[in-house]
Structures are given as structure tokens and as C-alpha cells.
Design a protein around this motif. Sequence first.
Motif, mmCIF file in Angstrom:
data_model
loop_
_atom_site.group_PDB
_atom_site.id
_atom_site.type_symbol
_atom_site.label_atom_id
_atom_site.label_comp_id
_atom_site.label_asym_id
_atom_site.label_seq_id
_atom_site.Cartn_x
_atom_site.Cartn_y
_atom_site.Cartn_z
ATOM 1 N N ASN A 137 -16.001 40.434 -15.753
ATOM 2 C CA ASN A 137 -15.749 39.870 -14.411
ATOM 3 C C ASN A 137 -16.875 39.563 -13.700
ATOM 4 O OD1 ASN A 137 -13.794 39.310 -12.240
ATOM 5 N ND2 ASN A 137 -14.457 41.415 -11.134
ATOM 6 N N ILE A 138 -16.534 38.253 -12.746
ATOM 7 C CA ILE A 138 -17.638 38.060 -11.699
ATOM 8 C C ILE A 138 -17.202 38.701 -10.471
ATOM 9 C CG2 ILE A 138 -16.887 35.652 -11.500
ATOM 10 C CD1 ILE A 138 -20.321 35.971 -11.166
ATOM 11 N N HIS A 139 -18.115 39.290 -9.612
ATOM 12 C CA HIS A 139 -17.728 39.814 -8.311
ATOM 13 C C HIS A 139 -18.705 39.577 -7.214
ATOM 14 C CE1 HIS A 139 -15.928 42.814 -5.514
ATOM 15 N NE2 HIS A 139 -17.239 43.041 -5.067
ATOM 16 N N PRO A 140 -18.246 38.936 -6.324
ATOM 17 C CA PRO A 140 -19.291 38.486 -5.246
ATOM 18 C C PRO A 140 -19.909 39.341 -4.477
ATOM 19 C CG PRO A 140 -16.748 37.922 -4.502
ATOM 20 C CD PRO A 140 -16.842 38.845 -5.731
ATOM 21 N N SER A 141 -20.361 40.380 -4.886
ATOM 22 C CA SER A 141 -21.344 41.439 -4.200
ATOM 23 C C SER A 141 -22.382 41.952 -5.201
ATOM 24 C CB SER A 141 -20.700 42.484 -3.586
ATOM 25 O OG SER A 141 -20.228 43.407 -4.342
ATOM 26 N N VAL A 161 -23.643 32.589 -2.184
ATOM 27 C CA VAL A 161 -23.674 33.696 -3.218
ATOM 28 C C VAL A 161 -22.598 32.521 -4.404
ATOM 29 C CG1 VAL A 161 -22.116 35.404 -4.035
ATOM 30 C CG2 VAL A 161 -23.276 35.552 -1.816
ATOM 31 N N LEU A 162 -21.889 31.871 -3.914
ATOM 32 C CA LEU A 162 -20.999 31.063 -4.884
ATOM 33 C C LEU A 162 -22.168 30.139 -5.890
ATOM 34 C CD1 LEU A 162 -18.270 30.603 -6.070
ATOM 35 C CD2 LEU A 162 -18.246 28.725 -4.695
ATOM 36 N N VAL A 163 -23.316 29.732 -5.423
ATOM 37 C CA VAL A 163 -24.246 28.888 -6.129
ATOM 38 C C VAL A 163 -24.745 29.851 -7.194
ATOM 39 C CG1 VAL A 163 -26.462 27.967 -5.996
ATOM 40 C CG2 VAL A 163 -24.616 27.355 -4.223
ATOM 41 N N ALA A 164 -25.031 31.196 -6.814
ATOM 42 C CA ALA A 164 -25.817 32.169 -7.567
ATOM 43 C C ALA A 164 -24.469 32.477 -8.616
ATOM 44 C CB ALA A 164 -26.075 33.307 -6.933
ATOM 45 N N GLU A 165 -23.498 32.739 -8.403
ATOM 46 C CA GLU A 165 -22.248 33.048 -9.365
ATOM 47 C C GLU A 165 -22.116 31.883 -10.357
ATOM 48 O OE1 GLU A 165 -18.240 34.042 -7.775
ATOM 49 O OE2 GLU A 165 -19.241 34.566 -5.842
ATOM 50 N N HIS A 166 -22.307 30.693 -10.071
ATOM 51 C CA HIS A 166 -22.270 29.693 -11.034
ATOM 52 C C HIS A 166 -23.398 29.796 -12.019
ATOM 53 C CE1 HIS A 166 -19.416 27.234 -8.125
ATOM 54 N NE2 HIS A 166 -19.030 28.319 -8.678
ATOM 55 N N SER A 220 -6.714 32.418 -10.714
ATOM 56 C CA SER A 220 -5.551 32.409 -9.599
ATOM 57 C C SER A 220 -5.831 31.062 -8.871
ATOM 58 C CB SER A 220 -5.507 33.744 -9.006
ATOM 59 O OG SER A 220 -5.265 34.624 -9.750
ATOM 60 N N GLY A 221 -6.924 30.441 -8.938
ATOM 61 C CA GLY A 221 -7.206 29.469 -7.977
ATOM 62 C C GLY A 221 -7.867 28.305 -8.464
ATOM 63 N N ARG A 222 -8.812 28.063 -7.354
ATOM 64 C CA ARG A 222 -9.725 26.674 -7.398
ATOM 65 C C ARG A 222 -10.650 26.515 -8.999
ATOM 66 N NH1 ARG A 222 -14.149 28.329 -2.926
ATOM 67 N NH2 ARG A 222 -15.166 30.228 -4.293
ATOM 68 N N GLY A 223 -11.130 27.771 -9.326
ATOM 69 C CA GLY A 223 -11.612 27.725 -10.695
ATOM 70 C C GLY A 223 -13.090 27.273 -10.780
ATOM 71 N N SER A 224 -13.966 27.400 -9.629
ATOM 72 C CA SER A 224 -15.267 26.898 -9.645
ATOM 73 C C SER A 224 -15.967 27.486 -10.698
ATOM 74 C CB SER A 224 -15.934 26.800 -8.306
ATOM 75 O OG SER A 224 -16.208 28.149 -8.152
ATOM 76 N N ASN A 225 -15.816 28.907 -10.638
ATOM 77 C CA ASN A 225 -16.558 29.621 -11.868
ATOM 78 C C ASN A 225 -16.034 29.143 -13.216
ATOM 79 O OD1 ASN A 225 -18.640 31.884 -10.951
ATOM 80 N ND2 ASN A 225 -16.951 31.938 -9.398
ATOM 81 N N LEU A 226 -14.782 28.880 -13.470
ATOM 82 C CA LEU A 226 -14.107 28.499 -14.779
ATOM 83 C C LEU A 226 -15.143 27.229 -15.073
ATOM 84 C CD1 LEU A 226 -12.233 27.909 -16.989
ATOM 85 C CD2 LEU A 226 -10.844 26.801 -15.222
ATOM 86 N N GLN A 227 -15.290 26.406 -13.949
ATOM 87 C CA GLN A 227 -15.890 25.280 -14.129
ATOM 88 C C GLN A 227 -17.145 25.337 -14.815
ATOM 89 O OE1 GLN A 227 -14.385 21.816 -13.488
ATOM 90 N NE2 GLN A 227 -16.087 21.493 -15.186
ATOM 91 N N LEU A 269 -12.495 37.129 -16.507
ATOM 92 C CA LEU A 269 -11.803 36.919 -15.284
ATOM 93 C C LEU A 269 -12.691 36.051 -14.300
ATOM 94 C CD1 LEU A 269 -10.808 40.833 -14.944
ATOM 95 C CD2 LEU A 269 -9.646 39.077 -16.022
ATOM 96 N N ALA A 270 -11.932 35.005 -13.626
ATOM 97 C CA ALA A 270 -12.825 34.218 -12.948
ATOM 98 C C ALA A 270 -12.033 33.920 -11.718
ATOM 99 C CB ALA A 270 -13.077 32.807 -13.745
ATOM 100 N N GLY A 271 -11.897 34.939 -10.648
ATOM 101 C CA GLY A 271 -10.922 34.672 -9.591
ATOM 102 C C GLY A 271 -9.542 34.788 -9.758
ATOM 103 N N PHE A 272 -9.396 35.746 -10.739
ATOM 104 C CA PHE A 272 -7.844 36.208 -11.064
ATOM 105 C C PHE A 272 -7.627 37.418 -9.996
ATOM 106 C CE2 PHE A 272 -5.074 38.855 -13.921
ATOM 107 C CZ PHE A 272 -4.043 37.870 -13.722
HETATM 108 C C1 GRF Z 1 -15.530 34.223 -6.732
HETATM 109 O O1 GRF Z 1 -15.949 34.141 -5.337
HETATM 110 C C2 GRF Z 1 -15.470 35.326 -7.804
HETATM 111 O O2 GRF Z 1 -16.608 35.910 -7.331
HETATM 112 C C3 GRF Z 1 -14.297 36.150 -6.958
HETATM 113 O O3 GRF Z 1 -13.390 35.117 -6.791
HETATM 114 C C4 GRF Z 1 -13.973 33.892 -6.525
HETATM 115 C C5 GRF Z 1 -13.277 33.004 -7.229
HETATM 116 O O4 GRF Z 1 -13.731 31.575 -7.073
HETATM 117 N N1 GRF Z 1 -14.031 37.236 -8.096
HETATM 118 P P1 GRF Z 1 -13.425 30.571 -7.954
HETATM 119 O O5 GRF Z 1 -11.976 30.233 -8.111
HETATM 120 O O6 GRF Z 1 -14.221 30.779 -9.325
HETATM 121 O O7 GRF Z 1 -13.962 29.210 -7.281
#
Ligand code: GRF
Length: 203
Positions: A109-113, A172-177, A11-18, A88-91
Motif C-alpha cells: 500500500n502507499i500511505h500519505p504520511s 507529498v503526491l509528487v513523492a508518492e509517484h 477507488s478514484g483518480r488513480g494518479s498512483n496507478l498512473q 493498493l492505490a487509493g483503495f
Molecule cells: C494517495 O494520496 C494515496 O497515498 C492514498 O490515497 C491517495 C490516492 O490518490 N492512499 P490517487 O488515486 O493515486 O491519485
Amino acid sequence: MARLKVGVLISGRGSNLQALLDACAAPDFPAEIALVISNIPEVYGLERAAKAGVPTAVIRHKDYASRAEFDGAVDARLRAAGIELVCLAGFMRLLSSGFVEGWQGRMINIHPSLLPNFKGLHTHAQALAAGVKLHGCTVHHVTAALDDGPIILQAAVPVLPGDDEDSLAARVLVAEHRIYPLALRLLAGGQAVACDPAGMLIA
Ligand code: GRF
């Protein structure tokens, strides 16, 4: 090597998609992103997909009278593309129970906690308010209950003195990636905990 066909919902910037696209660019990665769907037009994530040569679709939730009809359109597009696993990546849409049941065991899904702590939105604010010293992110299977499915992988980061929501979110985002592509690799390679259509772990 047959690569698992993955559809990513954003739904957005897609850094996890990247991060997923970058991982899939390696020839020996066991999955490929075959379709990216956004419910919002013109988000940066769509550009990222296009730059990587991945087909995209915009399915606007506002064009549908009900959640079930929107989900039905997303489902049809995923199936038409032969998608085997949904990431799911920021959906930012809740999914109907019919959709979740249809993909259960094949949707993550990735969840930020660090689940089960801090479900839902504003997880970094929740962590700061709770005063925890460790925070992080979780990749998990999607089941009917929000942010509740079997956990595939987690990464922890420290909460440092002086942190605010933004500084904590960035850490946290660095760890998500790191862990989202790793979880996908493990799952696609049959090395991660799998989940059956009833939401139960498969040993
Ligand atoms: C991330 O923090 C993810 O964990 C959450 O939404 C955010 C999406 O960021 N579900 P991005 O669009 O992947 O940059």
C-alpha cells in the motif's frame, strides 16, 4: 524475463496507478499490471488503465451484503487473473482479515504520511495540526492492523510556512509517484525487504 503479475485496487483518480503504469511500460521493468479493479464505477483510474491497455473490473461493494462477500469477489477475480502481488492505490475500503491473511506478504500500500506517524485518513491535516517540519509518504506491506505493516520505502518532504492541506498533499503526491514504482521495482526484483504470510520480515 518473467514479469511479476500485479493487480491494482483503486477507488478514484488513480494518479498512483498512473505512476505504476508508466513504470511498467519500460521493457526492463520487473513487473506488469495485469488487472485493475475499482469498487466504484466510472472513476478516472479505470480510464487510465484502459488507455494503457490493461484489463479492468468494477466490483461494487454496494452489490454485496457483507465486507467478506465483497472481498471474496475481489479475491476470486485477482486469482482468476493469476495475480501474484496486489498494490493498493487509493483503495478506500477496509479489507477483511481473511482477505489480508490470504494476500499477506503479497500486498502493498502507499500511505500519505511518514508512518508510523499519522495513520488513517486526513494525514495532511494531522501533520499540520501536529506542527511537524517533515512529512511524506510510505510504501508498506499490508497486515491486519491499519497502516502498520513492514515499511518498504519512505520519502520525506518539507512542510513549508503557509502550507495548507492542499499544498502539502500536492507536494507529498509528487513523492508518492516516485516511490511507489521504485518500491514495486525493488520488491519485484527481490531487492526490497519482503514480508512472510505471518507479517514478519524476511531477511
Ligand atoms: C494517495 O494520496 C494515496 O497515498 C492514498 O490515497 C491517495 C490516492 O490518490 N492512499 P490517487 O488515486 O493515486 O491519485
